[in-house]
Design a protein around this motif. Structure first.
Motif, PDB file in Angstrom:
ATOM      1  N   GLU A 125       0.830  -1.210   0.000  1.00 10.51           N
ATOM      2  CA  GLU A 125       0.000   0.000   0.000  1.00 10.51           C
ATOM      3  C   GLU A 125       0.865   1.261   0.000  1.00 10.51           C
ATOM      4  OE1 GLU A 125      -3.852   1.876   2.397  1.00 10.51           O
ATOM      5  OE2 GLU A 125      -2.864   0.072   3.138  1.00 10.51           O
ATOM      6  N   ILE A 126       1.952   1.231   0.765  1.00 13.51           N
ATOM      7  CA  ILE A 126       2.873   2.378   0.806  1.00 13.51           C
ATOM      8  C   ILE A 126       3.478   2.622  -0.579  1.00 13.51           C
ATOM      9  CG2 ILE A 126       5.111   3.168   1.678  1.00 13.51           C
ATOM     10  CD1 ILE A 126       4.380   1.784   4.346  1.00 13.51           C
ATOM     11  N   GLU A 127       3.928   1.558  -1.224  1.00 13.15           N
ATOM     12  CA  GLU A 127       4.533   1.693  -2.554  1.00 13.15           C
ATOM     13  C   GLU A 127       3.511   2.176  -3.576  1.00 13.15           C
ATOM     14  OE1 GLU A 127       7.749   1.551  -3.386  1.00 13.15           O
ATOM     15  OE2 GLU A 127       7.969   1.416  -1.212  1.00 13.15           O
ATOM     16  N   GLU A 128       2.280   1.709  -3.426  1.00 14.31           N
ATOM     17  CA  GLU A 128       1.221   2.141  -4.346  1.00 14.31           C
ATOM     18  C   GLU A 128       0.965   3.639  -4.217  1.00 14.31           C
ATOM     19  OE1 GLU A 128      -3.553   1.313  -5.036  1.00 14.31           O
ATOM     20  OE2 GLU A 128      -2.313  -0.243  -4.125  1.00 14.31           O
ATOM     21  N   LYS A 129       0.937   4.122  -2.987  1.00 10.85           N
ATOM     22  CA  LYS A 129       0.703   5.546  -2.756  1.00 10.85           C
ATOM     23  C   LYS A 129       1.901   6.379  -3.228  1.00 10.85           C
ATOM     24  CE  LYS A 129      -2.735   5.301   0.911  1.00 10.85           C
ATOM     25  NZ  LYS A 129      -3.750   5.924   0.016  1.00 10.85           N
ATOM     26  N   LYS A 130       3.099   5.878  -3.032  1.00 11.05           N
ATOM     27  CA  LYS A 130       4.280   6.591  -3.513  1.00 11.05           C
ATOM     28  C   LYS A 130       4.253   6.716  -5.038  1.00 11.05           C
ATOM     29  CE  LYS A 130       7.565   5.598   0.220  1.00 11.05           C
ATOM     30  NZ  LYS A 130       8.825   4.899   0.595  1.00 11.05           N
ATOM     31  N   GLU A 131       3.813   5.660  -5.696  1.00  9.95           N
ATOM     32  CA  GLU A 131       3.703   5.705  -7.161  1.00  9.95           C
ATOM     33  C   GLU A 131       2.630   6.706  -7.590  1.00  9.95           C
ATOM     34  OE1 GLU A 131       4.137   4.870 -11.236  1.00  9.95           O
ATOM     35  OE2 GLU A 131       5.438   4.630  -9.495  1.00  9.95           O
ATOM     36  N   HIS A 132       1.537   6.753  -6.831  1.00 15.67           N
ATOM     37  CA  HIS A 132       0.473   7.719  -7.113  1.00 15.67           C
ATOM     38  C   HIS A 132       1.001   9.146  -6.975  1.00 15.67           C
ATOM     39  CE1 HIS A 132      -3.793   9.386  -6.175  1.00 15.67           C
ATOM     40  NE2 HIS A 132      -3.500   9.497  -7.452  1.00 15.67           N
ATOM     41  N   ILE A 133       1.791   9.379  -5.942  1.00 11.56           N
ATOM     42  CA  ILE A 133       2.398  10.703  -5.728  1.00 11.56           C
ATOM     43  C   ILE A 133       3.308  11.056  -6.900  1.00 11.56           C
ATOM     44  CG2 ILE A 133       4.048  11.988  -4.299  1.00 11.56           C
ATOM     45  CD1 ILE A 133       2.930  10.427  -1.879  1.00 11.56           C
ATOM     46  N   ARG A 134       4.117  10.093  -7.325  1.00  8.11           N
ATOM     47  CA  ARG A 134       5.040  10.337  -8.434  1.00  8.11           C
ATOM     48  C   ARG A 134       4.279  10.732  -9.698  1.00  8.11           C
ATOM     49  NH1 ARG A 134       6.805   8.287 -12.850  1.00  8.11           N
ATOM     50  NH2 ARG A 134       5.423   6.475 -12.705  1.00  8.11           N
ATOM     51  N   ARG A 186      -0.456  16.192  -0.933  1.00  8.26           N
ATOM     52  CA  ARG A 186      -0.291  16.382   0.506  1.00  8.26           C
ATOM     53  C   ARG A 186      -1.017  15.277   1.275  1.00  8.26           C
ATOM     54  NH1 ARG A 186      -2.664  21.013   0.999  1.00  8.26           N
ATOM     55  NH2 ARG A 186      -0.799  22.235   0.512  1.00  8.26           N
ATOM     56  N   HIS A 187      -2.222  14.952   0.832  1.00  9.27           N
ATOM     57  CA  HIS A 187      -3.009  13.899   1.490  1.00  9.27           C
ATOM     58  C   HIS A 187      -2.304  12.547   1.404  1.00  9.27           C
ATOM     59  CE1 HIS A 187      -6.103  10.704   1.581  1.00  9.27           C
ATOM     60  NE2 HIS A 187      -6.661  11.458   2.519  1.00  9.27           N
ATOM     61  N   MET A 193       3.112   8.628   5.504  1.00 13.15           N
ATOM     62  CA  MET A 193       3.737   8.802   6.812  1.00 13.15           C
ATOM     63  C   MET A 193       3.028   7.956   7.865  1.00 13.15           C
ATOM     64  SD  MET A 193       4.551  12.907   6.857  1.00 13.15           S
ATOM     65  CE  MET A 193       4.994  12.838   8.611  1.00 13.15           C
ATOM     66  N   ALA A 194       1.686   7.976   7.830  1.00  7.40           N
ATOM     67  CA  ALA A 194       0.907   7.211   8.806  1.00  7.40           C
ATOM     68  C   ALA A 194       1.114   5.715   8.623  1.00  7.40           C
ATOM     69  CB  ALA A 194      -0.576   7.562   8.671  1.00  7.40           C
ATOM     70  N   LEU A 195       1.096   5.259   7.360  1.00  8.40           N
ATOM     71  CA  LEU A 195       1.297   3.839   7.080  1.00  8.40           C
ATOM     72  C   LEU A 195       2.718   3.405   7.437  1.00  8.40           C
ATOM     73  CD1 LEU A 195      -0.549   3.595   3.642  1.00  8.40           C
ATOM     74  CD2 LEU A 195      -1.255   2.496   5.780  1.00  8.40           C
ATOM     75  N   SER A 196       3.690   4.259   7.171  1.00 11.09           N
ATOM     76  CA  SER A 196       5.081   3.946   7.503  1.00 11.09           C
ATOM     77  C   SER A 196       5.260   3.817   9.011  1.00 11.09           C
ATOM     78  CB  SER A 196       6.018   5.020   6.943  1.00 11.09           C
ATOM     79  OG  SER A 196       5.950   5.076   5.541  1.00 11.09           O
TER      80      SER A 196
END
Length: 208
Positions: A125-134, A186-187, A193-196
């Motif tokens: 999930e963290i990696e998925e969100k990081k990719e979304h941010i990118r 930002r969201h 951060m919360a998931l990490s």
């Protein structure tokens, strides 16, 4: 999420069970106790011997079922450990309930598997969100370029009021998209951060 996780587990197990089996030389010199032991160490289901039987039939070799079963059972004792279950779950792999053959070991193995799976899902999930941010940051860069291009049309040389109004309207639309993406980035960063933090806490609790 739990249903999806188990679907992935079953799918991975099916792929795992579909691996190639014995070659001619292995059939002709087969130590079925050792082959069973090695299959048990790898977590293969009992149906694995059927693949060996099919592979060796061409060379007139029939598996020694009793020797294979005994060896596989010993191998499963080493496979069905909590740490092994954890490692399998952590990698996102699956298993086909082979540890049910050892009820005294299955519960602890399964507990380790679920703990590892929980970490795997969090990391995914963290990696998925990081990719979304990118992706959104790339979109932001493109939006900024588009805004600058439209702003050039609002220079003092802009004499066509309709064209200027159209460019201004487009700039406003692009500006709203920039604002939306900024909030979404930002969201997502706060979510990462919360998931990490949750992942770090979970890893600290790991007994494996």
């Amino acid at each position: 999420m739990i249903k999806t996780a188990w679907m992935l587990t079953i799918a991975a197990a099916l792929v795992f069970q579909g691996c190639a089996t014995l070659k001619k030389e292995e059939c002709l010199t087969a130590d079925w106790d050792l082959i069973g032991y090695e299959d048990g160490l790898k977590g293969y289901a009992p149906e694995r011997i059927g693949k060996h039987r099919k592979a060796c039939a061409e060379y007139g070799v029939t598996p020694d079922t009793a020797a294979y079963t005994g060896g596989r059972s010993r191998g499963l004792v080493q496979y069905c450990t909590p740490s092994k279950g954890f490692n399998i779950g952590r990698r996102g792999n699956g298993y086909s309930d082979v540890c049910q053959a050892h009820p005294d070991l299955e519960a602890a193995f399964h507990e380790g598997f679920l703990f590892g799976r929980k970490i795997y899902l969090l990391e995914s999930e963290i990696e998925e969100k990081k990719e979304h941010i990118r992706v959104m940051e790339e979109e932001m860069a493109d939006l900024e370029v588009q805004i600058k291009d439209k702003e050039k049309q609002l220079s003092p040389n802009c004499t066509n009021s309709a064209a200027c109004q159209k460019a201004l309207s487009r700039i406003q639309d692009l500006g709203r998209k920039v604002y939306h993406n900024t909030r979404m980035i930002r969201h997502e960063k706060l979510a990462v951060m919360a998931l990490s933090h949750k992942l770090k806490k979970l890893l600290a609790q790991s007994p494996y």
